[in-house]
Design a protein around this motif. Structure first.
Motif, PDB file in Angstrom:
ATOM      1  N   ASN A 185       0.841  -1.203   0.000  1.00 22.21           N
ATOM      2  CA  ASN A 185       0.000   0.000   0.000  1.00 22.21           C
ATOM      3  C   ASN A 185       0.875   1.251   0.000  1.00 22.21           C
ATOM      4  O   ASN A 185       0.507   2.290   0.557  1.00 22.21           O
ATOM      5  N   TYR A 186       2.034   1.157  -0.651  1.00 20.04           N
ATOM      6  CA  TYR A 186       2.971   2.270  -0.670  1.00 20.04           C
ATOM      7  C   TYR A 186       2.510   3.374  -1.624  1.00 20.04           C
ATOM      8  O   TYR A 186       1.929   3.091  -2.674  1.00 20.04           O
ATOM      9  N   CYS A 187       2.772   4.596  -1.258  1.00 21.52           N
ATOM     10  CA  CYS A 187       2.431   5.746  -2.092  1.00 21.52           C
ATOM     11  C   CYS A 187       3.212   5.691  -3.402  1.00 21.52           C
ATOM     12  O   CYS A 187       4.421   5.422  -3.411  1.00 21.52           O
ATOM     13  N   ARG A 188       2.514   5.935  -4.499  1.00 21.81           N
ATOM     14  CA  ARG A 188       3.139   5.918  -5.822  1.00 21.81           C
ATOM     15  C   ARG A 188       2.519   7.013  -6.697  1.00 21.81           C
ATOM     16  O   ARG A 188       1.509   7.620  -6.338  1.00 21.81           O
ATOM     17  N   ASN A 189       3.122   7.235  -7.848  1.00 21.42           N
ATOM     18  CA  ASN A 189       2.603   8.206  -8.816  1.00 21.42           C
ATOM     19  C   ASN A 189       2.562   7.558 -10.201  1.00 21.42           C
ATOM     20  O   ASN A 189       3.371   7.870 -11.070  1.00 21.42           O
ATOM     21  N   GLU A 233       0.744  12.489 -11.607  1.00 18.58           N
ATOM     22  CA  GLU A 233       0.181  13.525 -10.748  1.00 18.58           C
ATOM     23  C   GLU A 233       1.291  14.455 -10.251  1.00 18.58           C
ATOM     24  O   GLU A 233       2.470  14.249 -10.539  1.00 18.58           O
ATOM     25  N   LEU A 234       0.914  15.457  -9.464  1.00 18.79           N
ATOM     26  CA  LEU A 234       1.879  16.416  -8.954  1.00 18.79           C
ATOM     27  C   LEU A 234       2.910  15.745  -8.056  1.00 18.79           C
ATOM     28  O   LEU A 234       4.080  16.127  -8.037  1.00 18.79           O
ATOM     29  N   ARG A 235       2.488  14.721  -7.324  1.00 18.86           N
ATOM     30  CA  ARG A 235       3.399  13.970  -6.453  1.00 18.86           C
ATOM     31  C   ARG A 235       2.731  12.646  -6.092  1.00 18.86           C
ATOM     32  O   ARG A 235       1.562  12.431  -6.418  1.00 18.86           O
ATOM     33  N   PRO A 236       3.442  11.724  -5.437  1.00 16.78           N
ATOM     34  CA  PRO A 236       2.869  10.420  -5.111  1.00 16.78           C
ATOM     35  C   PRO A 236       1.599  10.525  -4.267  1.00 16.78           C
ATOM     36  O   PRO A 236       1.423  11.456  -3.480  1.00 16.78           O
ATOM     37  N   TRP A 237       0.732   9.517  -4.419  1.00 15.33           N
ATOM     38  CA  TRP A 237      -0.563   9.502  -3.775  1.00 15.33           C
ATOM     39  C   TRP A 237      -0.966   8.061  -3.532  1.00 15.33           C
ATOM     40  O   TRP A 237      -0.241   7.126  -3.875  1.00 15.33           O
ATOM     41  N   CYS A 238      -2.154   7.877  -2.975  1.00 18.21           N
ATOM     42  CA  CYS A 238      -2.698   6.522  -2.830  1.00 18.21           C
ATOM     43  C   CYS A 238      -4.194   6.612  -2.586  1.00 18.21           C
ATOM     44  O   CYS A 238      -4.714   7.654  -2.168  1.00 18.21           O
ATOM     45  N   PHE A 239      -4.900   5.524  -2.863  1.00 15.26           N
ATOM     46  CA  PHE A 239      -6.283   5.399  -2.429  1.00 15.26           C
ATOM     47  C   PHE A 239      -6.250   5.163  -0.916  1.00 15.26           C
ATOM     48  O   PHE A 239      -5.316   4.537  -0.408  1.00 15.26           O
TER      49      PHE A 239
END
Length: 407
Positions: free
Chosen positions: A254-258, A262-268
């Motif tokens: 569940n690591y933040c990725r892009n 997008e402007l920077r990494p995110w996640c659900f």
């Protein structure tokens, strides 16, 4: 002898004997925008709003802070038209959809479902006590007549029946209950410190360059402290970002990725009411890598275009990205180091339909540029507008067809 005001309250009655207000302590940062969560390219629909004309995001944030028509939880800002819209709702409370060139700023305190310290600035939506008893609305007088009301304490966030801590109780947020025999009870609000795992720099000092498309760290919580949903599951949010479709995007755990630029990494998120959020990934202190020549012709939407065309499709010369005249804007080169906002060259930093620029015509804020497509096989001239293009090069202005109308 001086006494702590807390000692003047009955611990059972919550304002039963002597009405001495306690101080409120709010978390304040140096920059006004530090108190907001930023999301690019999103619009939320709300009926309770106010329009303002501002020059930048900070001025719009000031309008939100000073809003008296309603409690301002968020604001929208357009970087091309410099329009500001203060909102009574945030993305957790309203329908959100994509909108090019629009930036949404949400007050972090209204997004956090955890408390900092004793929770005097908690503005979450928990509405039951630690024993599961529903809270009484702060504005109501049944079954208990409250000493703390929205009228008496307008800055304490006493909305609906949400748990709050208007008296700086050392035990944390509480509420009057709907049980006639129990005047008040504390709420089970988790500490933000307990949720802070993997929200900042990792053990190896992981960081991101540019917009973090190459980030492979292990941050797994969003900026507001929500836990990320695993990429390989479809609950609570269904999505199409699965490893089979994006084999090179490192969508593991569940690591933040892009994966989508997008402007920077995110996640659900694992919160059913918040589909996704950006993550708090620190930026690397070393400068971003220098890009090569890039694309000298128009491919797809031209987001990778790095040519030197600096004139619009109607003949207007482009304004330099690092200047604010004749048009003020938010596309500052230092803020977007990987968008190649050099000189006055046409670029597409916001994912619009094609490259564009602000113009040197005071009556035309911005326009698209006329570029050769890569499949045209016609070589682009090295430059048809030098960085120092002067006013006598400006042609007749025509209305722009941006598609970025203010909704």
């Amino acid at each position: 002898m001086w006494r702590n005001p807390a000692s003047l309250w009955s611990p059972v009655e919550k304002g039963g004997y002597i009405s001495v207000p306690k101080p409120l302590f709010y978390f304040v940062k140096g920059d006004i925008l530090d108190s907001y969560l930023r999301t690019d390219g999103i619009w939320i629909f709300t009926r309770n709003k106010q329009f303002y004309k501002t020059n930048n995001e900070k001025e719009c944030a000031s309008k939100c802070e000073a809003e008296r028509n309603f409690t301002c939880r968020a604001f929208l800002f357009t970087r091309k038209k410099l329009q500001c819209l203060t909102l009574a709702e945030n993305a957790k409370m309203a329908v959100a959809f994509s909108s090019t060139d629009t930036v949404l700023y949400e007050k972090i305190i209204y997004l956090m479902q955890c408390k900092r310290g004793i929770g005097t600035d908690y503005r979450g939506t928990e509405a039951k006590t630690q024993r599961g008893i529903p809270c009484q609305k702060w504005a109501e007088k049944i079954p208990h007549k409250p000493n703390y009301t929205p009228e008496k304490y307008p800055s304490a966030g006493l909305e609906e029946n949400y748990c709050r801590n208007p008296d700086a109780d050392q035990s944390g947020p509480w509420c009057y209950t709907t049980h006639p025999d129990i005047r008040f009870d504390y709420c089970a609000i988790p500490d933000c410190e307990d949720q802070a795992t993997h929200t900042g720099e990792g053990p190896t000092g992981e960081c991101m360059q540019c917009n973090g498309e190459d980030y492979h760290g292990e941050v797994s919580r969003t900026e507001s402290g929500l836990e990320c949903q695993r990429w390989d599951v479809q609950e609570p949010h269904m999505h199409g970002f699965i490893l089979k479709h994006y084999p090179d995007k490192d969508l593991k755990m569940n690591y933040c990725r892009n994966p989508d630029g997008e402007l920077r990494p995110w996640c659900f998120t694992t919160n059913p009411n918040k589909r996704w959020e950006y993550c708090n990934i620190p930026r690397c202190t070393t400068p971003p890598p220098v890009s090569g020549l890039g694309s000298q012709c128009l491919s797809e939407k031209g987001e990778n275009y790095r040519g030197r065309i600096a004139i619009t499709e109607s003949g207007n010369a482009c304004q330099h990205w690092n200047t604010q005249f004749p048009h003020k804007h938010g596309w500052i080169p230092d803020r977007y180091p990987c968008k190649d906002l050099r000189d006055n060259y046409c670029r597409n930093p916001d994912g619009d339909s094609s490259p564009w620029c602000f113009t040197t015509d005071p009556n035309t804020i911005w326009e698209y540029c006329s570029l050769k497509r890569c499949d045209d096989h016609t070589q682009e001239p090295t430059s048809n507008a030098s960085p120092g293009m002067t006013e006598h090069n400006i042609g007749q202005s025509t209305p722009t067809t941006s598609g970025n109308s203010w909704l």
